[in-house]
Motif scaffolding. Structure first.
Motif, short mmCIF file in Angstrom:
data_model
loop_
_atom_site.label_atom_id
_atom_site.label_comp_id
_atom_site.label_asym_id
_atom_site.label_seq_id
_atom_site.Cartn_x
_atom_site.Cartn_y
_atom_site.Cartn_z
N HIS A 136 -9.01 -2.09 -1.34
CA HIS A 136 -9.15 -1.64 -0.09
C HIS A 136 -9.00 -2.56 1.15
CE1 HIS A 136 -10.29 2.88 0.05
NE2 HIS A 136 -11.15 2.24 -0.81
N THR A 141 -2.91 1.89 5.07
CA THR A 141 -2.14 3.12 4.94
C THR A 141 -1.29 3.08 6.16
OG1 THR A 141 -4.00 4.11 6.74
CG2 THR A 141 -4.03 4.74 4.76
N ASP A 142 -0.41 1.93 6.99
CA ASP A 142 -0.10 2.25 8.23
C ASP A 142 0.71 0.50 8.66
OD1 ASP A 142 1.44 2.12 10.48
OD2 ASP A 142 -0.24 2.51 12.16
N ASN A 188 -9.51 8.68 -2.72
CA ASN A 188 -7.97 9.25 -2.38
C ASN A 188 -7.95 8.76 -1.47
OD1 ASN A 188 -8.62 11.60 -3.99
ND2 ASN A 188 -10.23 12.22 -2.08
N ILE A 189 -8.50 7.62 -0.47
CA ILE A 189 -7.59 6.85 0.17
C ILE A 189 -7.55 5.81 -0.10
CG2 ILE A 189 -8.18 4.82 2.59
CD1 ILE A 189 -10.90 7.13 3.97
N ARG A 191 -5.68 5.75 -2.66
CA ARG A 191 -4.35 6.33 -3.64
C ARG A 191 -2.96 6.31 -2.40
NH1 ARG A 191 -3.87 9.50 -7.68
NH2 ARG A 191 -6.34 10.09 -7.96
N VAL A 192 -4.14 6.67 -1.58
CA VAL A 192 -2.89 6.77 -0.08
C VAL A 192 -1.90 5.49 -0.12
CG1 VAL A 192 -2.72 7.28 2.02
CG2 VAL A 192 -3.91 9.33 0.55
N LYS A 193 -3.18 4.28 -0.02
CA LYS A 193 -2.72 3.04 0.43
C LYS A 193 -1.63 2.81 -0.34
CE LYS A 193 -7.06 1.48 2.98
NZ LYS A 193 -7.67 0.83 3.11
N TYR A 195 0.38 4.80 -2.35
CA TYR A 195 1.34 4.66 -2.27
C TYR A 195 2.34 4.23 -1.03
CZ TYR A 195 0.18 8.15 -5.91
OH TYR A 195 -0.24 8.73 -7.26
N THR A 196 1.85 4.27 0.10
CA THR A 196 2.57 3.82 1.22
C THR A 196 2.62 2.51 0.83
OG1 THR A 196 1.15 5.00 2.79
CG2 THR A 196 1.68 2.87 3.43
N THR A 197 1.85 1.66 -0.06
CA THR A 197 2.11 -0.20 -0.12
C THR A 197 3.49 0.09 -0.57
OG1 THR A 197 0.03 -0.84 0.16
CG2 THR A 197 2.03 -2.14 -0.98
#
Length: 225
Positions: A136, A141-142, A188-189, A191-193, A195-197
């Motif tokens: 984390h 995510t940004d 879940n967060i 997972r988003v990180k 895919y974003t990376t």
């Protein structure tokens, strides 16, 4: 001298009763001060010895390790090196050459974490939580904001860091897809990180590889898994 000092630290730690926090801190933070592939390889050997000889030190070791990892993020070492990055490929800006980072230490470290997760996932939820927190801290995510703001840190996009990036992503995917890791908002967060990376790396203009042929082959193998 460094090799001798590390083995002496490990031997002293193993020989003492209880968990000596001061020695443990030195064992983990010493390679971060040098932060070379050779120094980290030696450190990993000592960590393996400590864990094998003193199983009760496993969790304290990983807690100190997570703090040391965060230090590499804060100091922008290796995989988190600060530097110019090429603009996204869909923008017609003049390309800037990124700083070439030395990610050899992170590569060794990540390989150790990947291997150790396979061992830890069946028997220690505390270790899994430490690794989840480590991941984390390493991603956002940004990512566009991270790359262009001084107070945010992101994984550098340089092609020489691709192998280390995707090994870390491989570890993250193994964790969020494992039946041994409890599904939660945190996973879940993450997972988003992840895919974003992944997408962040492929949003950049293509550049020529700088690795050796053997390292490039190894990095490509990791990327296509």
């Amino acid at each position: 001298e460094y090799t001798t000092a590390m083995f002496r630290l490990a031997a002293q730690f193993v020989s003492l009763q209880g968990v000596d926090r001061s020695l443990l801190h030195k064992l983990v933070h010493s390679p971060v001060r040098l932060f070379t592939g050779a120094a980290m390889t030696m450190a990993v050997s000592c960590w393996r010895w400590v864990i094998a000889a003193r199983p009760e030190a496993e969790l304290p070791l990983f807690r100190v390790m997570a703090a040391a990892w965060k230090l590499t993020i804060d100091k922008r070492l290796g995989l988190f090196t600060a530097g110019e990055v090429p603009p996204p490929s869909f923008l017609n800006f003049k390309q800037h050459l990124p700083v070439m980072p030395d990610v050899s230490a992170h590569n060794v470290w990540i390989k150790f974490l990947v291997e150790y997760f396979d061992v830890a996932k069946t028997r220690s939820t505390d270790l899994i939580d430490i690794m989840l927190n480590l991941l984390h801290q390493s991603m956002s995510t940004d990512v566009s904001r991270c790359h262009h703001k001084a107070d945010f840190v992101a994984i550098i996009r340089h092609v020489s860091a691709a192998g280390a990036r995707f090994r870390l992503l491989q570890l993250g995917l193994s964790m969020v897809q494992s039946s041994k890791v409890q599904l939660s908002i945190s996973t879940n967060i993450l997972r988003v990180k992840l895919y974003t990376t992944v997408l962040d790396y492929f949003s950049m203009t293509a550049t020529w590889p700088t690795q050796s042929a053997a390292m490039l082959r190894e990095d490509i193998t990791v990327m296509i898994k």
